[in-house]
Design a protein around this motif. Structure first.
Motif, mmCIF file in Angstrom:
data_model
loop_
_atom_site.group_PDB
_atom_site.id
_atom_site.type_symbol
_atom_site.label_atom_id
_atom_site.label_comp_id
_atom_site.label_asym_id
_atom_site.label_seq_id
_atom_site.Cartn_x
_atom_site.Cartn_y
_atom_site.Cartn_z
ATOM 1 N N ARG A 101 48.468 44.802 30.870
ATOM 2 C CA ARG A 101 48.953 44.080 29.328
ATOM 3 C C ARG A 101 49.751 42.767 30.047
ATOM 4 N NH1 ARG A 101 47.440 47.805 25.521
ATOM 5 N NH2 ARG A 101 47.056 50.321 26.618
ATOM 6 N N ARG A 102 49.814 42.419 31.358
ATOM 7 C CA ARG A 102 50.443 41.373 31.882
ATOM 8 C C ARG A 102 49.452 39.495 31.077
ATOM 9 N NH1 ARG A 102 52.433 42.116 37.102
ATOM 10 N NH2 ARG A 102 53.523 39.811 36.848
ATOM 11 N N LYS A 103 49.936 38.981 30.230
ATOM 12 C CA LYS A 103 49.163 38.079 29.574
ATOM 13 C C LYS A 103 48.285 37.247 30.870
ATOM 14 C CE LYS A 103 47.931 34.942 26.029
ATOM 15 N NZ LYS A 103 48.577 34.195 24.154
ATOM 16 N N ASN A 104 49.253 36.637 31.647
ATOM 17 C CA ASN A 104 48.990 35.509 32.601
ATOM 18 C C ASN A 104 49.313 35.761 34.217
ATOM 19 O OD1 ASN A 104 49.686 33.606 30.174
ATOM 20 N ND2 ASN A 104 51.381 33.841 30.301
ATOM 21 N N TYR A 105 49.228 37.622 34.317
ATOM 22 C CA TYR A 105 48.870 38.204 35.392
ATOM 23 C C TYR A 105 47.521 37.472 36.326
ATOM 24 C CZ TYR A 105 48.664 41.587 38.708
ATOM 25 O OH TYR A 105 49.059 41.950 40.139
ATOM 26 N N ALA A 106 47.847 36.877 37.485
ATOM 27 C CA ALA A 106 47.378 36.021 37.803
ATOM 28 C C ALA A 106 46.016 36.418 38.786
ATOM 29 C CB ALA A 106 48.070 35.594 39.707
ATOM 30 N N ASP A 107 46.159 38.267 39.276
ATOM 31 C CA ASP A 107 44.556 38.662 39.556
ATOM 32 C C ASP A 107 43.782 38.458 38.546
ATOM 33 O OD1 ASP A 107 45.820 38.406 41.846
ATOM 34 O OD2 ASP A 107 45.978 40.372 41.519
ATOM 35 N N SER A 108 44.315 38.647 37.058
ATOM 36 C CA SER A 108 42.695 38.538 35.662
ATOM 37 C C SER A 108 42.704 37.222 35.653
ATOM 38 C CB SER A 108 44.506 39.069 34.650
ATOM 39 O OG SER A 108 45.518 38.287 33.867
ATOM 40 N N LEU A 109 43.235 36.199 35.892
ATOM 41 C CA LEU A 109 42.009 35.418 35.984
ATOM 42 C C LEU A 109 40.447 35.146 36.495
ATOM 43 C CD1 LEU A 109 41.988 32.162 35.161
ATOM 44 C CD2 LEU A 109 42.800 31.117 36.441
ATOM 45 N N MET A 110 39.693 34.945 35.732
ATOM 46 C CA MET A 110 38.718 35.709 36.466
ATOM 47 C C MET A 110 37.705 34.148 35.949
ATOM 48 S SD MET A 110 38.298 38.417 36.968
ATOM 49 C CE MET A 110 39.726 39.664 37.318
ATOM 50 N N GLU A 111 37.201 33.797 37.264
ATOM 51 C CA GLU A 111 35.954 32.676 37.313
ATOM 52 C C GLU A 111 34.172 33.457 37.071
ATOM 53 O OE1 GLU A 111 35.961 28.736 40.473
ATOM 54 O OE2 GLU A 111 33.919 30.437 40.757
ATOM 55 N N ILE A 112 33.902 32.904 35.536
ATOM 56 C CA ILE A 112 32.889 33.469 36.050
ATOM 57 C C ILE A 112 31.263 32.155 36.076
ATOM 58 C CG2 ILE A 112 31.671 34.399 33.656
ATOM 59 C CD1 ILE A 112 33.644 35.230 32.455
ATOM 60 N N ARG A 113 30.626 32.671 36.757
ATOM 61 C CA ARG A 113 29.516 31.581 37.349
ATOM 62 C C ARG A 113 28.169 31.935 36.412
ATOM 63 N NH1 ARG A 113 29.089 27.633 40.644
ATOM 64 N NH2 ARG A 113 31.330 27.794 41.168
ATOM 65 N N SER A 114 27.978 31.034 35.904
ATOM 66 C CA SER A 114 26.240 31.670 35.712
ATOM 67 C C SER A 114 24.755 31.633 36.828
ATOM 68 C CB SER A 114 26.055 30.514 34.396
ATOM 69 O OG SER A 114 26.638 31.059 33.213
ATOM 70 N N VAL A 115 24.485 32.866 37.474
ATOM 71 C CA VAL A 115 23.732 32.773 38.655
ATOM 72 C C VAL A 115 22.424 32.462 38.386
ATOM 73 C CG1 VAL A 115 25.288 34.018 39.958
ATOM 74 C CG2 VAL A 115 23.989 35.450 38.802
ATOM 75 N N SER A 116 21.516 33.273 36.601
ATOM 76 C CA SER A 116 20.544 32.886 36.355
ATOM 77 C C SER A 116 20.607 33.019 34.648
ATOM 78 C CB SER A 116 19.440 33.853 36.975
ATOM 79 O OG SER A 116 19.903 34.454 36.514
ATOM 80 N N VAL A 117 19.912 32.944 34.011
ATOM 81 C CA VAL A 117 19.698 33.827 32.728
ATOM 82 C C VAL A 117 20.335 34.219 32.123
ATOM 83 C CG1 VAL A 117 18.234 33.718 30.247
ATOM 84 C CG2 VAL A 117 17.933 31.366 32.315
ATOM 85 N N GLY A 118 21.313 34.614 31.129
ATOM 86 C CA GLY A 118 22.537 35.504 31.286
ATOM 87 C C GLY A 118 22.771 36.821 31.889
ATOM 88 N N VAL A 119 22.849 35.937 33.387
ATOM 89 C CA VAL A 119 22.856 36.612 34.810
ATOM 90 C C VAL A 119 24.327 35.718 34.770
ATOM 91 C CG1 VAL A 119 22.738 37.379 36.795
ATOM 92 C CG2 VAL A 119 21.441 37.720 35.355
ATOM 93 N N VAL A 120 25.787 36.754 34.848
ATOM 94 C CA VAL A 120 26.644 36.698 35.700
ATOM 95 C C VAL A 120 27.432 36.653 36.885
ATOM 96 C CG1 VAL A 120 27.029 35.418 33.270
ATOM 97 C CG2 VAL A 120 28.324 37.478 33.948
#
Length: 223
Positions: free
Chosen positions: A118-137
């Motif tokens: 529930r910690r908003k700025n928790y370091a481990d919750s920051l994610m890099e979401i990378r698109s690898v193909s259409v609709g797939v991350v």
């Protein structure tokens, strides 16, 4: 302006010259051009001008060279088809925190454990979401460098190396939240989803359904 050139001059210049000379010698007025001849000459001139300006043959000409255009000009250009390039989403990267409908942020710690906080700025919750193909991350924790992955049994874990188990199909649902289903694994032909239960604990993928709030995540910009 369009200057009229007798149509006969294009077919037989000598005959046209003889006709003009004979008419002048006899004192007869030169024959006026017909409307059809004027239209044909103007159209030919326009086609030649257009082809010269664009570097291509006039419309209707294929890849074969034009033999003779009304003015006697050979067109050896070929039509150039400019294919419009659409930038693909592949490679697009977003930094987000995945906030579940159960009010938990998805996180991956350095040991590879997937959990909710529930910690908003928790370091481990920051994610890099990378698109690898259409609709797939692919989803990776920025702080730990581990990829979110799902095993054949539907268990979520952090993977050191990127592999097919780290690919998830991202879909925007009607309520505006996203769902993430494993691209590689299914259970009984059904999709297995990333899910956090009411206590913030990951659920097995085969126990989650698309309609369940536990599978709904809102990608939030980091603050």
């Amino acid at each position: 302006m369009c200057r009229w050139t007798p149509a006969a001059a294009h077919l037989c210049p000598e005959a046209a010259l003889g006709t003009t000379t004979a008419a002048a010698s006899a004192g007869r007025p030169l024959p006026l051009p017909s409307a059809a001849s004027i239209c044909l000459a103007c159209l030919s001139l326009l086609l030649v001008t257009a082809g010269t300006a664009t570097g291509a043959c006039p419309p209707g000409v294929g890849h074969e060279p034009f033999q003779v255009l009304a003015g006697g000009i050979n067109c050896s250009w070929t039509l150039e088809r400019h294919t419009r390039s659409y930038n693909h989403l592949e490679g697009d990267v977003r930094l987000r925190r995945l906030y579940s409908a159960n009010k938990f942020f998805l996180c991956i710690d350095k040991t590879g454990k997937v959990d909710g906080t529930r910690r908003k700025n928790y370091a481990d919750s920051l994610m890099e979401i990378r698109s690898v193909s259409v609709g797939v991350v692919a989803i990776k924790s920025v702080s730990t460098g581990l990829y979110l992955a799902m095993s054949k049994k539907g268990t979520l874990f952090g993977s050191v190396k990127y592999n097919p188990s780290c690919k998830f199909k991202e879909r925007i649902e009607e309520n505006g939240y996203n769902t993430y289903a494993s691209l590689r694994w299914k259970h009984g032909g059904r999709q297995m989803f990333v899910s956090l239960n009411g206590r913030g604990k990951p659920r097995r993928g085969h126990k989650a359904r698309r309609r369940h709030p536990s599978t709904h995540f809102l990608p939030m910009l980091p603050s």
